[in-house]
Design an enzyme around this catalytic site. Structure first.
Site, PDB file in Angstrom:
ATOM      1  N   ARG A  12     -12.031 -14.874 -36.801  1.00  0.00           N
ATOM      2  CA  ARG A  12     -12.550 -14.271 -35.568  1.00  0.00           C
ATOM      3  C   ARG A  12     -12.030 -15.084 -34.409  1.00  0.00           C
ATOM      4  O   ARG A  12     -12.453 -16.229 -34.242  1.00  0.00           O
ATOM      5  CB  ARG A  12     -14.067 -14.440 -35.528  1.00  0.00           C
TER       6      ARG A  12
ATOM      7  N   ARG B 102     -26.222 -20.968 -46.281  1.00  0.00           N
ATOM      8  CA  ARG B 102     -25.637 -22.185 -46.824  1.00  0.00           C
ATOM      9  C   ARG B 102     -25.882 -23.344 -45.866  1.00  0.00           C
ATOM     10  O   ARG B 102     -25.986 -23.167 -44.662  1.00  0.00           O
ATOM     11  CB  ARG B 102     -24.127 -22.022 -47.036  1.00  0.00           C
TER      12      ARG B 102
ATOM     13  N   TYR C  64     -31.387 -20.252 -51.929  1.00  0.00           N
ATOM     14  CA  TYR C  64     -30.624 -19.220 -51.240  1.00  0.00           C
ATOM     15  C   TYR C  64     -29.154 -19.139 -51.659  1.00  0.00           C
ATOM     16  O   TYR C  64     -28.449 -20.158 -51.681  1.00  0.00           O
ATOM     17  CB  TYR C  64     -30.660 -19.452 -49.720  1.00  0.00           C
ATOM     18  N   GLY C  65     -28.688 -17.954 -51.888  1.00  0.00           N
ATOM     19  CA  GLY C  65     -27.266 -17.602 -52.000  1.00  0.00           C
ATOM     20  C   GLY C  65     -26.372 -18.715 -52.515  1.00  0.00           C
ATOM     21  O   GLY C  65     -26.586 -19.272 -53.604  1.00  0.00           O
TER      22      GLY C  65
ATOM     23  N   THR D 183     -15.862  -8.113 -47.156  1.00  0.00           N
ATOM     24  CA  THR D 183     -16.442  -7.004 -47.919  1.00  0.00           C
ATOM     25  C   THR D 183     -16.017  -5.667 -47.301  1.00  0.00           C
ATOM     26  O   THR D 183     -15.650  -4.734 -48.017  1.00  0.00           O
ATOM     27  CB  THR D 183     -17.976  -7.142 -47.966  1.00  0.00           C
ATOM     28  N   ASN D 184     -16.043  -5.588 -45.980  1.00  0.00           N
ATOM     29  CA  ASN D 184     -15.652  -4.331 -45.318  1.00  0.00           C
ATOM     30  C   ASN D 184     -14.193  -3.983 -45.595  1.00  0.00           C
ATOM     31  O   ASN D 184     -13.857  -2.831 -45.867  1.00  0.00           O
ATOM     32  CB  ASN D 184     -15.874  -4.415 -43.804  1.00  0.00           C
TER      33      ASN D 184
ATOM     34  N   ASN E 264     -28.269 -13.149 -41.525  1.00  0.00           N
ATOM     35  CA  ASN E 264     -27.566 -13.446 -42.778  1.00  0.00           C
ATOM     36  C   ASN E 264     -28.297 -12.822 -43.973  1.00  0.00           C
ATOM     37  O   ASN E 264     -28.207 -13.311 -45.091  1.00  0.00           O
ATOM     38  CB  ASN E 264     -27.415 -14.958 -42.972  1.00  0.00           C
ATOM     39  N   SER E 265     -29.034 -11.727 -43.725  1.00  0.00           N
ATOM     40  CA  SER E 265     -29.665 -11.058 -44.861  1.00  0.00           C
ATOM     41  C   SER E 265     -28.571 -10.458 -45.742  1.00  0.00           C
ATOM     42  O   SER E 265     -27.493 -10.120 -45.271  1.00  0.00           O
ATOM     43  CB  SER E 265     -30.653  -9.997 -44.383  1.00  0.00           C
ATOM     44  N   ARG E 266     -28.879 -10.361 -47.030  1.00  0.00           N
ATOM     45  CA  ARG E 266     -27.826 -10.048 -48.008  1.00  0.00           C
ATOM     46  C   ARG E 266     -28.282  -8.995 -49.006  1.00  0.00           C
ATOM     47  O   ARG E 266     -29.470  -8.813 -49.232  1.00  0.00           O
ATOM     48  CB  ARG E 266     -27.479 -11.327 -48.790  1.00  0.00           C
TER      49      ARG E 266
ATOM     50  N   GLY F  23     -11.951   1.227 -40.852  1.00  0.00           N
ATOM     51  CA  GLY F  23     -10.956   2.062 -41.529  1.00  0.00           C
ATOM     52  C   GLY F  23      -9.570   1.943 -40.906  1.00  0.00           C
ATOM     53  O   GLY F  23      -8.543   2.018 -41.595  1.00  0.00           O
TER      54      GLY F  23
HETATM   55  O1  SAT Z   1     -24.298 -17.802 -49.351  1.00  0.00           O
HETATM   56  S1  SAT Z   1     -22.931 -17.524 -49.807  1.00  0.00           S
HETATM   57  O2  SAT Z   1     -22.137 -18.754 -49.771  1.00  0.00           O
HETATM   58  O3  SAT Z   1     -22.921 -17.000 -51.147  1.00  0.00           O
HETATM   59  C1  SAT Z   1     -22.223 -16.377 -48.783  1.00  0.00           C
HETATM   60  C2  SAT Z   1     -21.194 -16.920 -47.896  1.00  0.00           C
HETATM   61  O4  SAT Z   1     -21.479 -17.773 -47.061  1.00  0.00           O
HETATM   62  O5  SAT Z   1     -20.024 -16.499 -48.018  1.00  0.00           O
END
Ligand code: SAT
Ligand code: MN
Length: 584
Positions: free
Chosen positions: A399, A70, A198-199, A254-255, A366-368, A494
């Site tokens: 963080r 982004r 991108y994303g 996500t984790n 930042n690979s997805r 976990g």
């Molecule tokens: O590229 S996205 O905005 O979809 C992923 C993220 O930054 O959370």
């Protein structure tokens, strides 16, 4: 496919007259259509086929190397008034946008196909779901939108002949960072995106619609559009609780959403409702109910392994698109933090030859992966729930190597809103720019709030004032505290269940907390410790609230709040003053 919606037809016609595509394709969302998009991209080299024995239906896309995240400096809120964008957003007037950015779309689709992508954000049966249409010249975007949203016919059926849909216009343009703009028009519910494939810059249903535009709709209509995962926990006693958690991009939503209970905590079950975005509406009982507007995951790949997130790994094993990972000679995807060591030779994310020990990572940080929710072993059936799931706890977090304890509970909704408003986190590779710098990121919405953040906090406070509201408790977590050796103190993953379990017991009213100036912190020994190897000194460090450090934090908060002038809500100022008093 024939379109019955006249407003949509007119808009498509206007856009195609301006952008001049070779062809216009109305997406119906069918499997056959998806397959033909994939075939075309394989032919053109936009996609590469991964090993179909081990990864059936999976493909690799290498984005332009200058287009991998982004771009917050190119992202604008184009409200009529600058004040409505607020001090944390870039602003461009709608007139300037028309003069400066609209020309970039002129003839931009020559030689390309224009895809008209109707999509529904939210479950098919939900009254809270919203329709958008993205017009794009990127088949990669169209294919990803089919994974990430409920796309095609289902959206058009919902739309009928209504004019009530978010209009997203997207073109790859020339992919030049100088001509890259992501614009949002909150008043007219429009999005223009040019120059990136991108994303979050290009899959307009996600951040642009489901957060920036939706946050404005939510304010107008009395609900919340938030950057939050949604999970369900069932306890050994069979009680079910739901938690929403807001962490900035690439901080573990996500984790957490896909958490697998540690062996030493038998009888718990965690199910995933969503990993990124939550729309919260009041139910008749006064509780907040969350739906996940998305239908897929756009998750960070590096660091994903059978140790950190087996459910994410399983989600990517079929019908998924990998973006900017490395590729082994056997056409398997590979990344830093993978279960298997790197083979002697790899193709890196840019398509070059790579060997272990090289001076750059094989996969982009930042690979997805784009994967359907249905692939996820922990997916909840409530992903399709029309009314959503009732939320027991809202969790903020970031963080922070120092300062914030492992977990604390706010005193009230108003205090919880302050805790969210004062969140800070070290930056990650999810956006371009420096990584690891602490910045304020209120509610993890800094890059995603479509209006003045001061008004947004006010809206949060007003949610708390709703008569009859039965609100969730609000917590703050920090999995990322580091010791003197620079290493993470808390094992995370976990074991985060132990913290969620503590929250649930607090929701039930258990006496497991002690009051500190910043909120309620766990009493020593109240977080389940069985099977955990954390020393007494480490617990001290994890739960410490050092007044001097917090006074310093408060001066940073004051500096941030000063930007808002009289937009800073009285309730937030009250909480600020009360904290200052408690800190002495
Ligand atoms: O590229 S996205 O905005 O979809 C992923 C993220 O930054 O959370
Ligand atoms: Mn996100």
């Amino acid at each position: 496919m024939s379109i019955v919606n006249k407003k949509l037809e007119t808009w498509v016609k206007e856009l195609s007259d301006w952008t001049k595509p070779d062809a216009v394709h109305f997406c119906d969302g069918s499997q056959a259509e998806y397959d033909s998009l994939i075939s075309r991209m394989l032919e053109s080299g936009t996609l590469h086929r991964l090993n179909q024995d081990q990864f059936p239906g999976c493909y690799l896309h290498r984005s332009d190397p200058g287009d991998v995240a982004r771009v917050e400096h190119c992202t604008f809120i184009c409200s009529q008034k600058k004040e409505d964008a607020g001090p944390t957003n870039n602003w461009m007037s709608p007139d300037d946008a028309r003069a400066k950015v609209w020309p970039l779309f002129k003839d931009a689709m020559k030689g390309r196909t224009m895809y008209v992508v109707p999509y529904l954000m939210g479950p098919e049966a939900s009254p809270f779901s919203k329709v958008g249409v993205e017009i794009t010249d990127s088949p990669y975007v169209a294919a990803n939108m089919r994974i990430m949203t409920r796309m095609g016919k289902v959206a058009l059926d919902r739309l009928g002949d209504s004019d009530d849909f978010v209009r997203g216009t997207h073109s790859l343009g020339d992919l030049s960072p100088e001509r890259r703009f992501i614009l949002h028009f909150p008043e007219t519910r429009e999005i223009w995106s040019v120059g990136s494939g991108y994303g979050g810059n290009a899959l307009l249903g996600k951040k642009c619609h489901a957060l920036r535009i939706a946050s404005v709709q939510a304010r107008d209509e009395g609900w919340l559009a938030e950057h939050m995962l949604i999970l369900a926990i069932t306890t050994p006693a069979g009680e079910k609780y739901h938690i929403c958690a807001a962490f900035p991009s690439a901080c573990g939503k996500t984790n957490l959403a896909m958490l697998i209970p540690p062996a030493s905590m038998p009888g718990y079950k965690v199910e995933t409702v969503g990993d990124d975005i939550s729309w919260l509406n009041f139910g008749d009982d006064g509780r907040l109910y969350a739906i996940n507007p998305e239908n897929g995951f756009f998750g960070v790949v590096p660091g994903t392994s059978s140790k950190t997130n087996p459910n994410a790994l399983a989600s990517t094993k079929k019908n998924s698109i990998f973006t900017n990972v490395a590729e082994t000679p056997d056409h398997l995807p590979w990344w830093e933090g993978h279960d298997d060591p790197a083979p002697a030779t790899l193709t890196d994310w840019k398509g070059g030859e790579w060997h272990p020990g090289a001076d750059h990572p094989a996969a982009h940080p930042n690979s997805r992966f784009t994967a359907p929710i249905a692939n996820c072993p922990s997916a909840s059936k409530d992903v399709e729930s029309a009314k959503g799931v009732p939320i027991d706890a809202i969790v903020f977090g970031g963080r922070r190597a120092k300062l914030a304890p492992l977990v604390y509970e706010s005193f009230s909704w108003q205090h919880g809103t302050f805790v969210g408003a004062t969140m800070a986190s070290e930056t990650t590779a999810a956006a371009t720019g420096a990584v690891g710098v602490v910045r304020r990121d209120p509610m993890a919405m800094l890059p995603f709030c479509g209006y003045n953040m001061g008004d947004y906090w006010n809206h949060w406070l007003s949610i708390g004032d709703k008569p009859g509201a039965k609100l969730p408790k609000v917590f703050h977590v920090n999995w990322f505290k580091r010791g003197a050796d620079g290493k993470f103190i808390w094992p995370g993953f976990g074991d985060n269940l132990r913290v969620l379990d503590w929250m649930i017991r607090r929701v039930k009213g258990e006496d497991a907390a002690q009051e500190t100036p910043i909120g309620y912190v766990p009493k020593r020994g109240s977080i389940a410790e069985n099977g955990l190897n954390v020393s007494a000194e480490k617990w001290d460090e994890l739960l410490k609230v050092a007044a001097a450090d917090w006074r310093e934090e408060l001066s940073g908060i004051d500096e941030f709040f000063a930007k808002f002038g009289d937009k800073l809500p009285a309730g937030i100022r009250e909480e600020r003053d009360a904290l200052a008093k408690r800190l002495g």
